[in-house]
Design an enzyme around this catalytic site. Structure first.
Site, PDB file in Angstrom:
ATOM      1  N   GLU A 208      28.398  24.082 -28.404  1.00  0.00           N
ATOM      2  CA  GLU A 208      27.557  23.128 -27.672  1.00  0.00           C
ATOM      3  C   GLU A 208      28.261  22.727 -26.372  1.00  0.00           C
ATOM      4  O   GLU A 208      29.455  22.464 -26.358  1.00  0.00           O
ATOM      5  CB  GLU A 208      27.385  21.882 -28.548  1.00  0.00           C
TER       6      GLU A 208
ATOM      7  N   HIS B 292      29.866  20.800 -23.489  1.00  0.00           N
ATOM      8  CA  HIS B 292      30.564  19.513 -23.441  1.00  0.00           C
ATOM      9  C   HIS B 292      31.025  19.233 -22.017  1.00  0.00           C
ATOM     10  O   HIS B 292      32.210  18.979 -21.754  1.00  0.00           O
ATOM     11  CB  HIS B 292      31.753  19.504 -24.409  1.00  0.00           C
TER      12      HIS B 292
ATOM     13  N   ASP C  93      33.492  20.157 -30.858  1.00  0.00           N
ATOM     14  CA  ASP C  93      33.067  19.574 -32.137  1.00  0.00           C
ATOM     15  C   ASP C  93      33.749  20.234 -33.332  1.00  0.00           C
ATOM     16  O   ASP C  93      33.638  19.730 -34.454  1.00  0.00           O
ATOM     17  CB  ASP C  93      31.549  19.685 -32.290  1.00  0.00           C
TER      18      ASP C  93
ATOM     19  N   HIS D  22      30.105  17.069 -35.021  1.00  0.00           N
ATOM     20  CA  HIS D  22      28.770  17.253 -34.448  1.00  0.00           C
ATOM     21  C   HIS D  22      27.781  16.458 -35.293  1.00  0.00           C
ATOM     22  O   HIS D  22      27.485  16.825 -36.434  1.00  0.00           O
ATOM     23  CB  HIS D  22      28.465  18.758 -34.494  1.00  0.00           C
TER      24      HIS D  22
ATOM     25  N   GLU E   8      24.678  16.250 -35.406  1.00  0.00           N
ATOM     26  CA  GLU E   8      23.493  16.974 -35.862  1.00  0.00           C
ATOM     27  C   GLU E   8      23.729  17.768 -37.148  1.00  0.00           C
ATOM     28  O   GLU E   8      22.782  18.185 -37.805  1.00  0.00           O
ATOM     29  CB  GLU E   8      22.987  17.911 -34.759  1.00  0.00           C
TER      30      GLU E   8
ATOM     31  N   HIS F 228      29.142  11.622 -25.875  1.00  0.00           N
ATOM     32  CA  HIS F 228      29.228  13.081 -25.877  1.00  0.00           C
ATOM     33  C   HIS F 228      29.913  13.571 -24.601  1.00  0.00           C
ATOM     34  O   HIS F 228      29.438  13.295 -23.501  1.00  0.00           O
ATOM     35  CB  HIS F 228      27.832  13.698 -26.000  1.00  0.00           C
TER      36      HIS F 228
ATOM     37  N   GLU G 244      35.881  11.873 -26.631  1.00  0.00           N
ATOM     38  CA  GLU G 244      36.071  13.306 -26.882  1.00  0.00           C
ATOM     39  C   GLU G 244      37.066  13.905 -25.882  1.00  0.00           C
ATOM     40  O   GLU G 244      37.891  14.740 -26.245  1.00  0.00           O
ATOM     41  CB  GLU G 244      34.730  14.053 -26.822  1.00  0.00           C
TER      42      GLU G 244
END
Lengths: 253, 253, 253, 253, 253, 253
Positions: free
Chosen positions: B30, B32, B41, B116, B118, B168, B173
């Site tokens: 994903e 970033h 993630d 993550h 999701e 995010h 992060e």
């Protein structure tokens, strides 16, 4: 030139790759003797793809560690501690999903590689189902062990190549790992073992015990070397490069 | 003490781990932002687990790179180049398969982690189905972002924590990645951006465009540092350690 | 104007609806304390959709009672008598099937609602898969609890809103049920309970006991009233109406 | 005595039911002529179960509205506006899931009912798979139309019963609906139609047009009455009651 | 003219068939009394299709032996030794796969036949899903027992036809087998049995014992003859021929 | 002694078999040159099993005609007219279902055979899943081509055996068919063809054209004879017999 590993990229770097070949590697978590790590079947194809990405407009996608169950005949079987697998149906769906989602982003040329014979049927089915839905995509599945020339094997083995069936955790895999990831090879733990050539036998479930040597090496790792690994690697990379040029009509960078 | 990463182990080394906690990390591929790689993630939970494996009898299983689809509200969505996912059903089956095959080998204590959001529902369903079949196993699913203390957030953000929804590719992060894998962070590409707090909105399919800043950073990565990452990491590791002690009745080494 | 509930319609009445928005509600069979029925998570979105059908050219499809498993953190968990669920995979397939079959009949605009947080991921995946196959369709998923304005919550709770995580069977759900279906609310059984705010904790399988108050109410239902329910309902209906107008470019009747 | 509908219960009320028979009804969303609503195939079995719950220690579980696709031969087919269905595989999984989750709560005696012939095979397969895993459970599937005595049909139809195949939206369903839910029956819209007896014909996909009368009534609804509905209902309830007594060794309350 | 059985063909012979009707037969492995073999439900439709292939441009595809589970009401149930079945979901997928792969080769006209009532729902669902994806294909499903004229039954049974429900391993199946495959019929083992007409009863899982006569014949095989089989066969072949002419607009050769 | 084919048995005959080995054969519908029928891959293992059933207490179950997709490298691929297959997932489920249903009847010893290399992985996965659920059952999967002794091949081929990869529709299969089913072999159509030995190549999807000789014979069928077939058959039957004796601890009748 640097490897084009997606796991190290940011999204703007990926975006620049555009219409490249996308290489997806599926490994296995499978015992490879007392001297090699579980992930040999991923390291070898992944390193091959990295080298291909130096020469071609090719992206190395994030790899998949878990593959299909190890068979005694080719990998020692499920009985060794740590050998861990996913179902065949899950493997089909996962590979198809990943191809599908790269397709959504415009990718059409795919190289699928695995260092694990047992993955072959499921990866092929995934590719069939994927290209049935998307006939404008093309998937090439290359097993590295099928691409070493017989003449090379004769030289490496002095004409005594025992057959790929028993080359699990043996000379070729050990040599390639010595070349690719020497820090993961425990040469001092290589047993003084001489396995036997493969004799075809029925597949039996539940898996019987004692079908393979206790070490997990099916033949012998003696004589493996960084140099053999390098020679093999260069030949395989060149062969696959030629396949990519033919199948995708691409040229080296 | 060394990390206990299964990807670096041989089978005899694994065999010695015996009745350990098995930690499985699922990531995502994903975007970033322009400064972080696709695999944030996975890196964060995996590095947390490595640190846990120094302190506890805990095995870090080979990780899973691909996770569920990115949602715009929490990860930028599917529209960014390179964001690549598998189906929810495949994710359920894969996680259940892996747990099942470690169970076959005698493992009963599992730590599931993901960086993550999701993935959460699918990992939980896999764990439910697995423990329904095997009630003598136990699975703990820990999301690192839920385990940072509010007091810590107040200090880190001077009382202006914008909420995890927009964190995010942002401050937390980025800081953790600076601590864990500085070579993968391109600090010079961090844009001078100040995002907005999250406003709940309906989920819409097909995914609308323009929901998130063009950079892919939902809030802001300015001010991220190796030190913040270190502080957070130590706190998270300590908190999860306490959870492991309670849930599995284990002690630190 | 009357509600446009498909469960009360004949086929010629349905045929007249033609190119309407189709609203599908998925609930849960989940404990909601000693004073509310199992079907709160369906009643609330269904009643919202009924009110929307008065104002817009919107069909309320037959609802789905069974949803995904209750989590302790948001619904009390599976341990309460009567809490009954279907698998995540089944929920994905069912929602996708229903959308698909309305699509076959010409429907293109869909509103998906649920009163059960745990359904969210599966309903979204179903909608993704559906619109991937049918990009000319559009699905809006609206969670009512995300659409109440913070200012309203401040007024309703005198600035002490405990967070939606603990609002299960508590003030907001009880108030809405008092407004929508007063005959199903047993006000006399509301315990004099004051729950705690939610503290994030790991998800554990098998589900531990004792995570939630014995009543099944996560916070408190004291102070709920028909008036609060009415106020909230009107605000939610208005907010979703605005979303429908924007997303489907429709106007009120 | 009141109906024991779970949709109206709180969890403490459910908890008191303990070792009861659990009745699950699956309907269909299927045209039933210009005078009856889409949900006839759920209303009829559900109302039968409600009446059984007065006489026996039986819980009426939340029902399922959506069933399998309508066949032209028995329901008018998929061509009528509003007829909406789920896949056979989804129906199998959903019913099995629900049975499984009630089993988890200790239920062992199940009555499955449907007013839709097309659901039969899938409900039976779900029950087979469920009881294969749980041989201490028992599932009884009762189709109401198979339980009306021939002598009763002779009286109701003056010896001219046309066969159940054409009784869709016709005399028996209309009469039962007049008894159970008169507010949903539009008697004034019953056409002066006299259908034909069923002639077996091949099943054809895609479904041909024009196989059934334009009204959607397969035979005729003329002559339907509240009284006929009441007589049939009482007989069916009594017959199923006897079946429950025999199969589950229970007595009336 | 010879039967056009694909199982006896080479690929060049198949290639000449080109745009023919493709007939696929699905049977069952199900007890058929002490005098008939397990495969009656395949032999009958397969032999019908062979005869149709003499008269029409029709290919008889390799058949499928295994079908869905036997129900006590129509086939004696699963309790008889040797009755062996596959899941309903597998049957749906298998039939859909086969249709799909013939479609890939250009086939568009399909005749699906089965001699096993219990297969009907699953074969129809497979055909629905197949033609939903390929609306230019057409599938006709013909059950032979629905195509015998009532006048013929009156003559064969002297007006005492007991109904198809009990005609399992009875007069009609025995006669057809005597005509098609006399070497597989053990006339001397036909018991002197007179069954009862079918009384509708609930479906119960696990399957109760003792629902059908101990012989496995549901009614009676006395009086079966080669001549009756021949008469029935000719009539069925003629009827299906007419259906093919109508549905596929083909003419006899 | 007669073959014990279940397709010819009545249920009382099956019941007498009791605790026998159950042999299930899975074939393929795959081109086999201009001289052999599509069903070679079923005929060969089925005939082997029939011969085994003369010597051992072994039941030959009804066979499965359809198998997995033909690969160009081993069967000519999907491009030849008439080559028709089912999905890998369906094949796994079907084989597992059949094993499961024989297990329900008390069978514990299974011989799985196929004449089609491409089926191997799926049949093995089905057997794994089956025995994982039922560890008291045992499944032996024997591929006939792996069981011919090298010395025999040397004699048959005068030391020039080209490898099994190209033996599709070639000398060995043709000889076995001449022995087993001479009426299905068109010797006069055997082309004067001399194929090449197999060169490993990547698997490519969609399947490229022109990979195999236009006849569909991969090597050469010249020189095939009834005698060679008989010799091979007797050797294979003897070898598998020995395997059965060892694995199931049975003795010849």
């Amino acid at each position: 030139m640097a490897y084009k590993e997606m796991i190290h990229m940011t999204w703007p770097e990926y975006a620049e790759m555009d219409d490249c070949i996308t290489a997806l590697c599926v490994g296995s978590v499978e015992q490879h003797g007392p001297h090699l790590p579980f992930i040999v079947d991923l390291v070898i194809p992944y390193e091959i793809c990295c080298r291909l990405s130096e020469k071609y407009h090719l992206l190395v996608a994030p790899p998949v560690y878990y593959g299909y169950r190890s068979q005694p005949a080719s990998g020692g079987g499920q009985g060794f501690p740590g050998t861990t697998a996913i179902d065949g149906i899950t493997l089909i769906n996962m590979v198809e999903n990943i191809l599908e989602d790269f397709y959504r982003q415009g990718k059409r040329k795919f190289l699928l590689m695995s260092g694990h014979f047992e993955n072959t049927a499921y990866m092929s089915e995934a590719s069939y189902l994927f290209t049935r839905n998307h006939p404008d995509a093309k998937v090439v599945i290359a097993n590295w062990w099928e691409l070493v020339k017989e003449t090379t094997l004769d030289i490496l083995f002095d004409g005594a190549f025992p057959g790929w069936e028993v080359e699990h955790a043996s000379l070729t895999e050990t040599s390639l790992m010595m070349y690719y990831r020497p820090e993961l090879v425990h040469s001092d733990r290589i047993p003084d073992q001489q396995g036997k050539k493969f004799t075809p036998r029925p597949v039996i479930h539940p898996e019987p015990k004692g079908l393979v040597p206790a070490s997990g090496i099916l033949y012998s790792a003696n004589g493996a070397s960084h140099e053999i690994g390098k020679t093999m690697s260069e030949e395989i990379v060149e062969t696959i490069g030629t396949i990519l040029e033919t199948e995708f009509q691409v040229s080296p960078l």
